[in-house]
Enzyme design. Sequence first.
Site, PDB file in Angstrom:
ATOM      1  CG  HIS A 231      -2.001   1.004   1.142  1.00  0.00           C
ATOM      2  ND1 HIS A 231      -1.771   2.356   1.338  1.00  0.00           N
ATOM      3  CD2 HIS A 231      -3.324   0.898   0.842  1.00  0.00           C
ATOM      4  CE1 HIS A 231      -2.907   3.009   1.163  1.00  0.00           C
ATOM      5  NE2 HIS A 231      -3.854   2.153   0.864  1.00  0.00           N
TER       6      HIS A 231
ATOM      7  CD  GLU B 190      -5.155   1.276  -3.117  1.00  0.00           C
ATOM      8  OE1 GLU B 190      -6.223   1.696  -2.679  1.00  0.00           O
ATOM      9  OE2 GLU B 190      -4.183   1.058  -2.392  1.00  0.00           O
TER      10      GLU B 190
HETATM   11  C1  PEP Z   1      -6.929   2.973   0.290  1.00  0.00           C
HETATM   12  O1  PEP Z   1      -6.322   3.515   1.207  1.00  0.00           O
HETATM   13  O2  PEP Z   1      -6.634   1.832  -0.079  1.00  0.00           O
HETATM   14  C2  PEP Z   1      -8.032   3.710  -0.338  1.00  0.00           C
HETATM   15  C3  PEP Z   1      -8.500   3.265  -1.460  1.00  0.00           C
HETATM   16  O3  PEP Z   1      -8.472   4.844   0.328  1.00  0.00           O
HETATM   17  P1  PEP Z   1      -9.683   5.813  -0.127  1.00  0.00           P
HETATM   18  O4  PEP Z   1     -10.835   4.924  -0.544  1.00  0.00           O
HETATM   19  O5  PEP Z   1      -9.978   6.600   1.086  1.00  0.00           O
HETATM   20  O6  PEP Z   1      -9.158   6.614  -1.254  1.00  0.00           O
END
Ligand code: PEP
Length: 249
Positions: free
Chosen positions: A94, A163
């Site tokens: 992450h 992400e």
């Molecule tokens: C995350 O931290 O994996 C995430 C997706 O956070 P958010 O949904 O708050 O953007």
Amino acid sequence: MLKKIFVANWKMNGSLKIFDEYLLQIQKEYNYKNTELIIAPPFPYINYVKNLIDTKIISLAGQTAVSFNDGARTGDVNCRMLSDVGCNYVILGHSECRVNHNFDNIDAAKTVLSALNNNLNIIFCVGEEKSGLGADEIIVEQVVSALEGVDKSFSSRITIAYEPVWAIGTGLIPETEQILDKRNLIFATLYNLGFIDTKIIYGGSVNVQNMKLIMEGAKINGFIVGKACMDSDNVKKMLEIMEYAENIS
Ligand code: PEP
């Protein structure tokens, strides 16, 4: 069709009282057959949450882990421990761990192997820091280094979470076509490495309003959600959307 997954990443939030109420609400009339809910509480609450969930319908994840065996590493938690307390998943790579805990691509490869050896499934996060040029190279490098030395037979135990760092917790979100583009890049990279059963999910400012469009337009197998996962009503609405979304992956 592959089962979709919803990872509720609680980050550094929650309390005994909050989890009591949250899990009670979520499990009320729980009836989602096509979607697996995976809850990732902070370490001190893992056991408490485990005792409140029906583990036949909800899975448990650690938010991170180190690759090392037991020993003198104050503050660390390894994959053996997560497995021991009932987690069947671990989130690795992450962006908040890459920054706050100096988790790099070398740690990634070692920790992926350790997680697999300890019977954990893996949600492995990849993504560029800033939108724009160079993103593809960063993503490919992160995927390739995470899978270094991993046998293809483990492909179904690994999920890649795309992400984009700039979308996490910011309310900013890429166009659906951009997510599809990166999903296709990750898919091709996995395919070339022989990882054909590996799921690809999206994370970054997902909410009840934008989820359906992404699910149906970006060919992904699910989501990792931070902020919007901490409200049980939201989670139920999102699980409902996922359950019936016409995704073609
Ligand atoms: C995350 O931290 O994996 C995430 C997706 O956070 P958010 O949904 O708050 O953007």
